[in-house]
Design an enzyme around this catalytic site. Structure first.
Site, PDB file in Angstrom:
ATOM      1  N   ASN A 122       0.813  -1.216   0.000  1.00  0.00           N
ATOM      2  CA  ASN A 122       0.000   0.000   0.000  1.00  0.00           C
ATOM      3  C   ASN A 122       0.850   1.272   0.000  1.00  0.00           C
ATOM      4  OD1 ASN A 122      -2.565  -1.204   0.000  1.00  0.00           O
ATOM      5  ND2 ASN A 122      -2.434  -1.614   2.190  1.00  0.00           N
ATOM      6  N   HIS A 123       0.395   2.266  -0.733  1.00  0.00           N
ATOM      7  CA  HIS A 123       0.997   3.597  -0.752  1.00  0.00           C
ATOM      8  C   HIS A 123       0.016   4.595  -0.133  1.00  0.00           C
ATOM      9  CE1 HIS A 123       3.920   2.855  -4.364  1.00  0.00           C
ATOM     10  NE2 HIS A 123       3.787   1.782  -3.617  1.00  0.00           N
ATOM     11  N   LYS A 124       0.549   5.645   0.402  1.00  0.00           N
ATOM     12  CA  LYS A 124      -0.302   6.739   0.878  1.00  0.00           C
ATOM     13  C   LYS A 124      -0.990   7.391  -0.329  1.00  0.00           C
ATOM     14  CE  LYS A 124      -0.045  11.238   3.161  1.00  0.00           C
ATOM     15  NZ  LYS A 124       0.833  12.271   3.741  1.00  0.00           N
ATOM     16  N   THR A 146       1.089   9.667  -5.080  1.00  0.00           N
ATOM     17  CA  THR A 146       1.164   8.381  -4.378  1.00  0.00           C
ATOM     18  C   THR A 146       2.563   7.790  -4.431  1.00  0.00           C
ATOM     19  OG1 THR A 146       0.565   7.148  -6.391  1.00  0.00           O
ATOM     20  CG2 THR A 146      -1.242   7.868  -4.943  1.00  0.00           C
TER      21      THR A 146
END
Length: 213
Positions: free
Chosen positions: A82-84, A90
């Site tokens: 997962n990325h912010k 992103t």
């Protein structure tokens, strides 16, 4: 005889592409039940290569129950992928350091879906992809090349991208019975004695066996 030895990595003599993978896992955050197998002619023992972005500092766990059948190329995406995405970009600048670590997200800023939990007696087809935090219920079937993004109820068949309900295997009240029977938790000699009923469709007869073993 009471069935194959669950401690045997390759229970089918002369057929090494089938592996009881509980015996090959080294990652403490991957938990596999007895008799669950991975079928892959390209190194069936190395199932861990299919558990992606599973970084120890994230802390999530992949749990797969007993008597599951996993086809070649099944992949599990874990939370480390997962990325912010609450900002404009992103891109994970912070992982490259050299000054970019100043924008390292705090743990609460990264999406976290929790553990991935696969029940017992689950069949996952060829090259299916399971996304982070998904739960797949007992007795479910995931069709080949499906992308599972949401929980799958027990004893249902799902398929597609994203995976959708195709059909239920049993009526709701029968599913309740099967969950209560939980044949996969019986002693192996009892399972062996009642195999004909376990692979048949008479749930009430199987329930009667549970009462008397």
């Amino acid at each position: 005889m009471n069935g194959p030895n669950p401690q045997n990595k390759h229970p089918m003599e002369g057929f090494p592409q089938v592996c009881f993978i509980k015996n090959t896992i080294s990652n403490p955050n991957i938990i596999i039940g007895d008799y669950t197998y991975y079928d892959d002619p390209e190194d069936a023992e190395n199932f861990e290569r299919n558990v992606l972005y599973h970084f120890p500092f994230i802390g999530d766990t992949l749990v797969i129950g007993k008597f599951c059948a996993l086809a070649k190329g099944v992949k599990f995406i874990m939370n480390g992928a997962n990325h912010k995405f609450t900002g404009i970009s992103t891109y994970p600048f912070q992982i490259f350091g050299n000054g970019w670590e100043t924008v390292t997200p705090s743990p609460g800023e990264l999406p976290y879906k929790g553990d991935t939990v696969i029940g017992n007696d689950v069949w996952i087809g060829y090259e299916a992809l399971i996304m982070p935090g998904v739960s797949i219920g007992n007795g479910a079937i995931v069709s080949s090349r499906s992308v599972v993004t949401a929980d799958v109820p027990a004893y249902t068949i799902v398929g597609g991208n994203p995976a959708r309900l195709i059909k239920t295997r049993f009526a709701p009240e029968v599913v309740v019975m099967l969950e209560a029977i939980a044949w996969w938790n019986w002693p192996v000699d009892v399972i062996t004695r009642h195999l004909a009923l376990i692979v048949a469709g008479d749930v009430e007869a199987l329930a009667a066996c549970q009462e008397g073993h």
